[in-house]
Write a protein that holds these residues in place. Structure first.
Motif, mmCIF file in Angstrom:
data_model
loop_
_atom_site.group_PDB
_atom_site.id
_atom_site.type_symbol
_atom_site.label_atom_id
_atom_site.label_comp_id
_atom_site.label_asym_id
_atom_site.label_seq_id
_atom_site.Cartn_x
_atom_site.Cartn_y
_atom_site.Cartn_z
ATOM 1 N N MET A 1 16.717 -6.160 28.816
ATOM 2 C CA MET A 1 15.407 -6.659 29.411
ATOM 3 C C MET A 1 15.588 -7.154 30.883
ATOM 4 S SD MET A 1 13.065 -9.973 28.087
ATOM 5 C CE MET A 1 13.645 -9.874 26.356
ATOM 6 N N GLY A 2 14.667 -6.833 31.734
ATOM 7 C CA GLY A 2 14.529 -6.906 33.054
ATOM 8 C C GLY A 2 14.350 -8.460 33.543
ATOM 9 N N LYS A 3 14.795 -8.923 34.786
ATOM 10 C CA LYS A 3 14.677 -10.108 35.184
ATOM 11 C C LYS A 3 13.015 -10.354 35.159
ATOM 12 C CE LYS A 3 15.715 -13.100 39.180
ATOM 13 N NZ LYS A 3 15.863 -14.424 38.303
ATOM 14 N N GLN A 4 12.216 -9.592 35.513
ATOM 15 C CA GLN A 4 10.704 -9.911 35.563
ATOM 16 C C GLN A 4 10.203 -10.273 34.257
ATOM 17 O OE1 GLN A 4 8.052 -6.862 37.263
ATOM 18 N NE2 GLN A 4 6.986 -8.471 38.057
ATOM 19 N N MET A 5 10.799 -9.340 33.229
ATOM 20 C CA MET A 5 10.008 -9.751 31.718
ATOM 21 C C MET A 5 10.644 -10.972 31.330
ATOM 22 S SD MET A 5 8.613 -8.673 29.272
ATOM 23 C CE MET A 5 8.203 -7.043 29.183
ATOM 24 N N THR A 6 12.123 -11.076 31.478
ATOM 25 C CA THR A 6 12.440 -12.513 31.175
ATOM 26 C C THR A 6 11.747 -13.756 31.560
ATOM 27 O OG1 THR A 6 14.689 -11.681 31.019
ATOM 28 C CG2 THR A 6 14.481 -13.826 31.183
ATOM 29 N N GLU A 7 11.454 -13.661 33.031
ATOM 30 C CA GLU A 7 10.700 -14.774 33.750
ATOM 31 C C GLU A 7 9.289 -14.857 33.059
ATOM 32 O OE1 GLU A 7 11.895 -16.955 35.768
ATOM 33 O OE2 GLU A 7 13.583 -16.229 35.425
ATOM 34 N N MET A 8 8.689 -13.674 32.554
ATOM 35 C CA MET A 8 7.435 -13.857 32.017
ATOM 36 C C MET A 8 7.385 -14.351 30.660
ATOM 37 S SD MET A 8 5.747 -10.236 33.249
ATOM 38 C CE MET A 8 4.710 -10.031 34.550
ATOM 39 N N LEU A 9 8.597 -13.929 29.947
ATOM 40 C CA LEU A 9 8.546 -14.614 28.548
ATOM 41 C C LEU A 9 8.757 -16.134 28.528
ATOM 42 C CD1 LEU A 9 10.653 -11.912 26.614
ATOM 43 C CD2 LEU A 9 8.582 -12.812 26.095
ATOM 44 N N LYS A 10 9.450 -16.591 29.701
ATOM 45 C CA LYS A 10 9.786 -18.180 29.611
ATOM 46 C C LYS A 10 8.582 -18.753 29.707
ATOM 47 C CE LYS A 10 14.084 -18.146 32.092
ATOM 48 N NZ LYS A 10 14.962 -18.470 33.370
ATOM 49 N N GLY A 11 7.406 -18.288 30.376
ATOM 50 C CA GLY A 11 6.265 -18.812 30.542
ATOM 51 C C GLY A 11 5.396 -18.523 29.265
ATOM 52 N N THR A 12 5.630 -17.680 28.393
ATOM 53 C CA THR A 12 4.643 -17.547 27.266
ATOM 54 C C THR A 12 5.357 -17.638 25.929
ATOM 55 O OG1 THR A 12 5.312 -15.198 27.482
ATOM 56 C CG2 THR A 12 3.472 -15.692 28.781
ATOM 57 N N LEU A 13 6.570 -17.829 25.907
ATOM 58 C CA LEU A 13 7.319 -18.042 24.494
ATOM 59 C C LEU A 13 6.802 -19.109 23.627
ATOM 60 C CD1 LEU A 13 9.533 -16.589 22.699
ATOM 61 C CD2 LEU A 13 11.087 -18.152 23.816
ATOM 62 N N GLU A 14 6.585 -20.149 24.411
ATOM 63 C CA GLU A 14 5.799 -21.399 23.744
ATOM 64 C C GLU A 14 4.744 -20.924 22.878
ATOM 65 O OE1 GLU A 14 3.583 -25.389 24.357
ATOM 66 O OE2 GLU A 14 5.865 -25.426 24.962
ATOM 67 N N GLY A 15 3.765 -20.110 23.300
ATOM 68 C CA GLY A 15 2.574 -19.638 22.824
ATOM 69 C C GLY A 15 2.790 -18.802 21.855
ATOM 70 N N ILE A 16 3.821 -17.911 21.950
ATOM 71 C CA ILE A 16 4.037 -16.853 21.087
ATOM 72 C C ILE A 16 4.578 -17.488 19.923
ATOM 73 C CG2 ILE A 16 5.580 -14.998 20.588
ATOM 74 C CD1 ILE A 16 5.550 -14.227 23.577
ATOM 75 N N VAL A 17 5.356 -18.585 20.065
ATOM 76 C CA VAL A 17 6.033 -19.040 18.991
ATOM 77 C C VAL A 17 5.079 -20.006 18.081
ATOM 78 C CG1 VAL A 17 7.611 -20.948 18.044
ATOM 79 C CG2 VAL A 17 8.348 -19.224 19.516
ATOM 80 N N LEU A 18 4.003 -20.562 18.792
ATOM 81 C CA LEU A 18 2.743 -21.320 18.246
ATOM 82 C C LEU A 18 2.133 -20.121 17.514
ATOM 83 C CD1 LEU A 18 1.882 -23.838 20.835
ATOM 84 C CD2 LEU A 18 3.313 -24.230 18.908
ATOM 85 N N ALA A 19 1.648 -19.058 17.947
ATOM 86 C CA ALA A 19 1.157 -17.993 17.312
ATOM 87 C C ALA A 19 1.659 -17.593 16.090
ATOM 88 C CB ALA A 19 0.775 -17.024 18.028
ATOM 89 N N LEU A 20 3.119 -17.511 16.060
ATOM 90 C CA LEU A 20 3.755 -17.153 14.713
ATOM 91 C C LEU A 20 3.616 -18.272 13.702
ATOM 92 C CD1 LEU A 20 7.041 -15.628 16.205
ATOM 93 C CD2 LEU A 20 5.079 -14.415 15.211
ATOM 94 N N LEU A 21 3.660 -19.409 14.242
ATOM 95 C CA LEU A 21 3.655 -20.450 13.301
ATOM 96 C C LEU A 21 2.046 -20.898 12.806
ATOM 97 C CD1 LEU A 21 5.908 -23.110 14.767
ATOM 98 C CD2 LEU A 21 6.263 -21.961 12.877
ATOM 99 N N ALA A 22 1.113 -20.176 13.396
ATOM 100 C CA ALA A 22 -0.220 -20.365 13.016
ATOM 101 C C ALA A 22 -0.353 -19.260 11.608
ATOM 102 C CB ALA A 22 -1.183 -19.612 13.944
ATOM 103 N N ALA A 23 0.455 -18.361 11.561
ATOM 104 C CA ALA A 23 0.412 -17.400 10.555
ATOM 105 C C ALA A 23 1.032 -18.124 9.270
ATOM 106 C CB ALA A 23 1.007 -16.064 10.634
#
Length: 110
Positions: A1-23
């Motif tokens: 995974m590239g550095k840019q993708m890693t940085e983008m994921l840092k900012g969105t991972l919490e929302g992604i995990v919350l979305a998984l828990l919504a299921a």
């Protein structure tokens, strides 16, 4: 995974995990497995566990210790009302950004 993708994921991972828990409720390893099923294979388990500690401390999830067949009890995370509000805010922010980025991209293609 590239550095840019890693940085983008840092900012969105919490929302992604919350979305998984919504299921539905899940424990740490299940969340990591669900992330991998969704194509986020490069996210380390340690990153997920650290994030779960943060969302628990911020009061976005309810936690229940459930006996495990092997080893210590598992912490099962359930999205609560405050977590749902945070998830709604995440999706609103995501929609706003996606629209702006699409507009910018269209402008470059002209």
């Amino acid at each position: 995974m590239g550095k840019q993708m890693t940085e983008m994921l840092k900012g969105t991972l919490e929302g992604i995990v919350l979305a998984l828990l919504a299921a539905g409720p899940a424990y740490g390893y299940e969340i990591t497995a669900r992330l991998r099923e969704q194509g986020f294979a490069d996210i380390a388990e340690g990153t997920v566990y650290a994030l779960l500690v943060r969302v628990e401390q911020r009061g976005l999830v309810d936690v229940e210790k459930v006996p495990s067949e092997k080893g210590p009890p598992r912490k099962v995370f359930t999205l609560n009302a405050q977590g749902r509000e945070a998830l709604d805010e995440f999706w609103a922010s995501w929609s706003f950004l996606a629209e702006r980025l699409a507009h910018l991209k269209e402008g470059q293609q002209s």
